[in-house]
Design a protein around this motif. Structure first.
Motif, PDB file in Angstrom:
ATOM      1  N   LYS A 193      -6.971   3.260   5.589  1.00  0.00           N
ATOM      2  CA  LYS A 193      -6.891   1.795   5.736  1.00  0.00           C
ATOM      3  C   LYS A 193      -5.511   1.374   6.249  1.00  0.00           C
ATOM      4  O   LYS A 193      -5.386   0.464   7.073  1.00  0.00           O
ATOM      5  CB  LYS A 193      -7.188   1.126   4.397  1.00  0.00           C
TER       6      LYS A 193
ATOM      7  N   LEU B 185       0.831  -1.208   0.000  1.00  0.00           N
ATOM      8  CA  LEU B 185       0.000   0.000   0.000  1.00  0.00           C
ATOM      9  C   LEU B 185       0.863   1.254   0.000  1.00  0.00           C
ATOM     10  O   LEU B 185       0.519   2.240  -0.659  1.00  0.00           O
ATOM     11  CB  LEU B 185      -0.920  -0.009   1.219  1.00  0.00           C
TER      12      LEU B 185
ATOM     13  N   ARG C 137      -7.113   4.907   1.196  1.00  0.00           N
ATOM     14  CA  ARG C 137      -6.077   3.905   1.403  1.00  0.00           C
ATOM     15  C   ARG C 137      -5.160   4.272   2.574  1.00  0.00           C
ATOM     16  O   ARG C 137      -4.696   3.398   3.318  1.00  0.00           O
ATOM     17  CB  ARG C 137      -5.254   3.742   0.129  1.00  0.00           C
TER      18      ARG C 137
ATOM     19  N   CYS D  58      -9.179   8.411  -3.287  1.00  0.00           N
ATOM     20  CA  CYS D  58      -8.790   7.003  -3.142  1.00  0.00           C
ATOM     21  C   CYS D  58      -7.527   6.870  -2.288  1.00  0.00           C
ATOM     22  O   CYS D  58      -7.420   5.969  -1.439  1.00  0.00           O
ATOM     23  CB  CYS D  58      -8.581   6.381  -4.515  1.00  0.00           C
ATOM     24  N   SER D  59      -6.561   7.793  -2.509  1.00  0.00           N
ATOM     25  CA  SER D  59      -5.328   7.729  -1.705  1.00  0.00           C
ATOM     26  C   SER D  59      -5.609   8.021  -0.238  1.00  0.00           C
ATOM     27  O   SER D  59      -5.027   7.399   0.654  1.00  0.00           O
ATOM     28  CB  SER D  59      -4.309   8.729  -2.266  1.00  0.00           C
TER      29      SER D  59
END
Length: 1085
Positions: free
Chosen positions: A548, A433, A545, A541-542
């Motif tokens: 996450k 990631l 992530r 999206c980054s």
């Protein structure tokens, strides 16, 4: 001293005989040949013994009248004191009199940095250290006594003689003979006799005249000297037996009190005369003031009567005028009302006609607006449905992927060996990631750079096209001008046609070029917008992530912490088990003649019941085989074993007394259970933790087990006969829970498994024997008196942290495990019985009574009767709150640790949550709006109870009701059809699963307002999510399970409980008077 004063004052007196004790003092402390001097002399000779010392005393004082030699002893001697004869045994006089304190050692310990050690060895004065090299206890005592006498002679001492009223040490009991003997031996009666025979009261002339001069005022007015005035005062009062010296007046006993009485009488008569005069003056002043006020009141009252007569005449004239005006006002009011009614009627008729016209126009306009809004709504609804379907599809797909990943993680978490593999996977996932995040950051920078370059190119191209357009316009203007000139010069038809054709071609070419530029600009602008949208999506999206990744890092840290804790616990358990195995092997290999008291008690119990173990039989046969020596050897062994047998019998008696004492309810002392503190102090004093074999642990465990069995019998009788109240049983269980947990805490902080320090990692503790203070504590352990409890009981600021670590043997470790099991057992019994008590009330609390629900439906909430209905409505909830309050008060009264109280209430509230929530899901009549309001009111009562109980005892108990709270909040919320699935599952009920939300939504019915449940779209979405999760067996279960496990360990109790000071615990009367338990008595600082 008094007779010397009589001689000094030259009064007439006779000598008083009294007993002089100087010859006894000379016998004991006279310097050349006293007992103390002979004792010091004997101590200087190394070959002297107590017999030689006694013989020397006999030879020296054989003719002394105060020294007596006993007939039946060679070393004893008797001294005839004033109080009586006292016999002294000189067996250990020489040893006790010697003081072998090495000066170098004393200087070394005196300069210690520890204040306690330095205070034990104060520096000696230089004179005493230089005067003599030999120092004895007797010489020191004599020196200290001499200093005390010098201090007393330099001051004016006053003595208070204390006597012992009785030998029973009880109040309100006086033994006359005993008290008289004490007073006679103490010299009090002799001092009283001497004082009464003389003149106990004496006063200087000045003080006597100053105090009693008012008894003879005529002598004070004349110019007499003080001695003559004193004589006149005494003669006037009729006193006899007094003496007048040079400077003082000497009175017999009681004469001073008589003079004080006469003086008080004279002062009392004078005070009465003064009071009589003052009261006469006050009464006359009061009379004059009362007379003046009476005259003033009479004048005011006569004026008031005249004013009332005038007011009556004035009121009559005003009433006539008011009647006239009222009649005129009523006539005018009737006329105005008639006029206003006519105008109102006309206005109403005109308004009705105007409203009809307005209503027609308004309806026409509204129908047009409704048509427009309906068409707009249809278009917007189609767009929203399309958008919602897209979002739902994306959410389902992502949720399905997340659930698959969660399912895999759960399956991997069930296996202990997969922890390391999961950790490696998570680390690889984190690296992947982070690599993707860096890649996306690079792509984002590249996109931004390309976007900036394209925008710059487009701007340059636009400027070029704008310049070309300007040039084309300028050429077009020139061409037109030229065309006009050519038209003027040439024939009009032909030339005009050619010019028009050329101009139109150029214009068309320019317009086509302009349109192509516009289309290219629009396409470039659209590309820029696409790039910007993609950049925003990539940024979102980054961020997701990154979140996450942070969650994964948190999970990895939690897994690492849990793994380290498991490794520590596993290592501790392995070390303790290894120690227990070694102790068991050593006990199994021990010979039969060294059987412990525990095994003997087991053999005795087996013999009484008729079942003797095989090992016991073999041991008994071996003992019989070993008992074959001769009678002489047996008698000699019996003589040697007598002291050991007496010591063992004494220890057995002490243990038996301790067991009988702790079997009673001893109560608490300063928030500390007395029984556990006494058990701990006795075991520590007897060194039972360091013994290989002992039976005291088994007997303590049997006592606690017997108490718990009695508690079980009481509970069974209570459930069967229903005549024993619940809280009486609760008192016994909470009492033993407090004692067992406190004793377990003390054992946890004191015991240390032998050899465990080398095997268990991360437990490096500094040994107390490495320092000087540690060596001193080890020397204290070797003394016969046992352990120094001032150090154990935490007299310093550190408290219990200063407990001495003890190398525990197998019986002590086994006792600790058994005690831990009993703590868990008592905790579970208390929790389960409280659950049984509140279970019937929970069945009544989940559904509101029909009468109360009907009153709520009818809307009579504002009436007084509904207030009473609300009170009866929450009666069952108040019953639960009352039970919880009684339970908490019982726990507080028995001083149960707050940590265990919080654990109990957390599990009880979890039980309430499970019962209410499962009943709500299984019964449709409970899923109504009015029933939700009823349960919400009950939960408010529980929340109020948690607030009053404070976080110290309630803890996080309120958070355990999260399922029922969110379910009830969903039932009583308004406008349910407008709520989406995302709002319900994330905002309103984040704890509840889809199956639970689906069941509540389908079973809901509104019996108060008639509203509907959630929309059909939400129900269909719930069904889709339920079908996707149908493979997961855990998610299919919508009911909750009650957790009946023990939610704590011994380490948790040790970390959560505060320090315990057991130094000042007062022992119970049963063992207080026993000399074998003198170490339990509180010691002065």
């Amino acid at each position: 001293m008094e007779q010397e004063e009589y001689t000094k004052e030259q009064i007439d007196w006779s000598y008083i005989e009294f007993v002089d004790n100087q010859d006894v003092l000379d016998l004991i402390e006279k310097k050349p040949g006293g007992i103390i001097a002979l004792l010091d002399e004997a101590c200087m000779f190394p070959k002297s013994t107590h017999e030689t010392f006694a013989n020397k005393l006999y030879q020296t004082f054989k003719v002394h009248k105060r020294f007596i030699k006993p007939k039946l002893s060679r070393t004893d001697f008797t001294v005839a004191h004033y109080a009586g004869e006292v016999t002294y045994q000189s067996d250990q006089f020489l040893d006790k009199n010697k003081d072998y304190v090495v000066p170098e050692h004393q200087d070394l310990l005196g300069v210690s940095k520890c204040s306690f050690v330095a205070g034990l060895f104060p520096p000696l004065p230089e004179e005493s250290s230089k005067s003599s090299k030999f120092s004895s206890i007797g010489s020191r005592f004599k020196l200290q006594l001499q200093q005390l006498m010098e201090t007393l002679n330099s001051t004016e001492p006053h003595y208070i003689r204390c006597v012992k009223p009785n030998n029973l040490l009880k109040p309100a009991i006086f033994e006359n003979m005993n008290i008289m003997q004490q007073l006679r031996c103490g010299g009090v009666l002799e001092a009283i006799r001497i004082s009464c025979a003389g003149y106990p009261t004496r006063r200087p002339f000045f003080d006597f005249v100053n105090r009693f001069g008012l008894l003879a005022s005529e002598a004070m007015e004349a110019n007499y000297d003080e001695k003559a005035v004193c004589k006149k005062i005494l003669d006037k009062m009729g006193l006899k037996g007094y003496q007048i010296g040079k400077t003082k007046v000497f009175l017999r006993a009681g004469q001073m009190a008589e003079l004080d009485g006469r003086r008080a009488q004279v002062l009392s008569n004078a005070a009465k005369s003064i009071q009589r005069r003052v009261r006469t003056h006050q009464a006359r002043r009061h009379y004059l003031a009362l007379r003046k006020k009476t005259i003033y009141v009479q004048s005011r009252w006569r004026g008031r009567l005249a004013c009332k007569l005038y007011d009556g005449l004035r009121r009559e004239a005003a009433a006539k005028k008011i009647q006239k005006n009222v009649r005129r006002y009523e006539a005018r009011k009737a006329y105005k009302e008639l006029h206003v009614a006519a105008l109102s009627l006309q206005t109403a008729l005109r308004a009705i006609a105007a409203r009809k016209e307005f209503r027609f126009r308004k309806q026409t306009k509204a129908s047009i607006i409704i048509q427009a809004q309906w068409r707009k709504h249809k278009a917007a609804l189609y767009y929203k449905r399309l958008k919602r379907g897209t979002v739902v599809t994306q959410c389902r797909w992502r949720g399905r992927a997340a659930r698959r990943e969660l399912r895999k993680l759960k399956m991997a978490a069930k296996e202990t060996g997969a922890l390391q593999e999961a950790k490696d996977k998570l680390e690889k996932r984190v690296e992947e990631l982070t690599w993707r995040l860096q890649l996306e950051k690079g792509l984002r920078t590249n996109v931004e750079e390309s976007k900036a370059q394209e925008i710059a190119k487009l701007q340059n191209l636009l400027q070029e096209m704008q310049s070309k357009l300007d040039e084309t316009n300028a050429l077009l203007v020139k061409e037109r001008d030229n065309a006009k000139k050519v038209v003027e010069e040439a024939p009009p038809v032909v030339k005009e046609t050619q010019v028009v054709v050329e101009d139109t071609h150029k214009i068309e070419a320019l317009t086509a070029e302009i349109e192509s530029l516009k289309t290219s600009f629009a396409s470039e602008k659209q590309k820029a917008d696409d790039f910007e949208r993609k950049y925003n999506e990539a940024q979102v999206c980054s961020e997701e992530r990154g979140k996450k990744i942070e969650d994964l890092e948190k999970k990895v840290r939690q897994l690492q912490e849990s793994l380290t804790r498991l490794e520590e616990k596993n290592s501790n358990i392995e070390s303790e088990n290894q120690v227990l195995r070694q102790q068991a092997v050593s006990m199994a290999a021990a010979p039969a003649k060294h059987l412990s008291g525990r095994s003997r008690s087991i053999i005795q119990r087996g013999a009484e019941s008729g079942h003797i173990p095989v090992e016991a039989k073999t041991h008994s046969t071996n003992q019989e085989l070993h008992q074959s020596p001769s009678m002489s050897q047996r008698e000699s062994s019996e003589v040697d074993d007598k002291p050991q047998r007496s010591l063992n019998e004494k220890q057995q008696e002490n243990q038996e007394l301790l067991i009988r004492c702790i079997a009673q309810h001893l109560g608490f002392g300063g928030n500390r259970p007395i029984a556990s503190c006494i058990i701990y102090k006795c075991l520590l004093h007897w060194r039972s933790f360091e013994v290989e074999r002992t039976s005291v642990f088994d007997r303590i465990i049997q006592t606690i087990g017997h108490a718990i069995e009695v508690y079980k019998v009481k509970i069974s009788l209570d459930s069967a006969l229903s005549f024993l109240p619940f809280f009486l049983n609760l008192l016994l269980s909470t009492y033993w829970l407090s004692n067992a947990s406190t004793l377990l805490l003390l054992l946890q902080r004191t015991l240390k498994a032998s050899g465990a320090a080398g095997m268990a990692p991360q437990r490096h503790r500094r040994s107390s024997s490495a320092t000087l203070f540690g060596r001193m504590t080890q020397s204290f352990r070797g003394t016969p008196t046992g352990v120094n409890l001032s150090l154990i009981n935490g007299s310093s600021s550190r408290g219990v942290e200063t407990l001495r670590q003890v190398e525990a043997k197998y019986p002590a470790l086994l006792f600790k495990q058994q005690l831990t099991a009993y703590v868990e057992k008592i905790y579970g019994m208390i929790r389960d019985n409280l659950k049984k008590e509140i279970s019937p009330l929970l069945g009544l609390c989940i559904q509101a009574p029909r009468t109360s629900r009907a009153s709520l439906v009818k809307g009579s909430s504002r009436s007084v009767a509904n207030t009473e209905a609300q009170r009866t409505l929450i009666a069952h909830w108040q019953g639960i709150v009352k039970s919880l309050g009684n339970f908490l008060n019982t726990l507080k009264a028995n001083h149960v640790p707050p940590f265990l109280v919080r654990k109990v209430f957390t599990q009880i509230f979890s039980f309430i949550n499970v019962q209410l929530f499962n009943s709500l899901l299984l019964r449709r009549e409970c899923c109504s709006f009015s029933n939700g309001e009823y349960v919400k009111a009950g939960l408010a009562e529980l929340e109020h109870w948690c607030y009053k109980a404070t976080d110290e005892y309630a803890g996080s108990a309120w958070d355990e009701l999260k399922h029922i709270r969110q379910a009830i909040g969903f039932l009583v919320i308004h406008q349910k059809p407008k709520k989406t699935l995302d709002e319900i599952s994330h905002d309103l009920c984040p704890v509840l699963s889809i199956q639970q939300l689906y069941r509540i939504s389908t079973m809901y019915w509104d019996d108060k307002y008639g509203t509907h449940s959630v929309s059909p779209d939400v129900i269909s979405n719930m069904r889709v999510l339920m079908t996707e999760d149908s493979n997961n067996a855990v998610s299919n279960s919508f009911l909750l399970d009650d957790d009946s496990s023990i939610p704590f360990s011994v380490d948790d109790i040790s970390k959560s409980m505060e320090q315990i000071d057991i130094a000042d615990i007062d022992p119970p009367p049963l063992i207080r008077e026993n000399s074998g338990f003198s170490f339990l008595l509180p010691r002065p600082d």
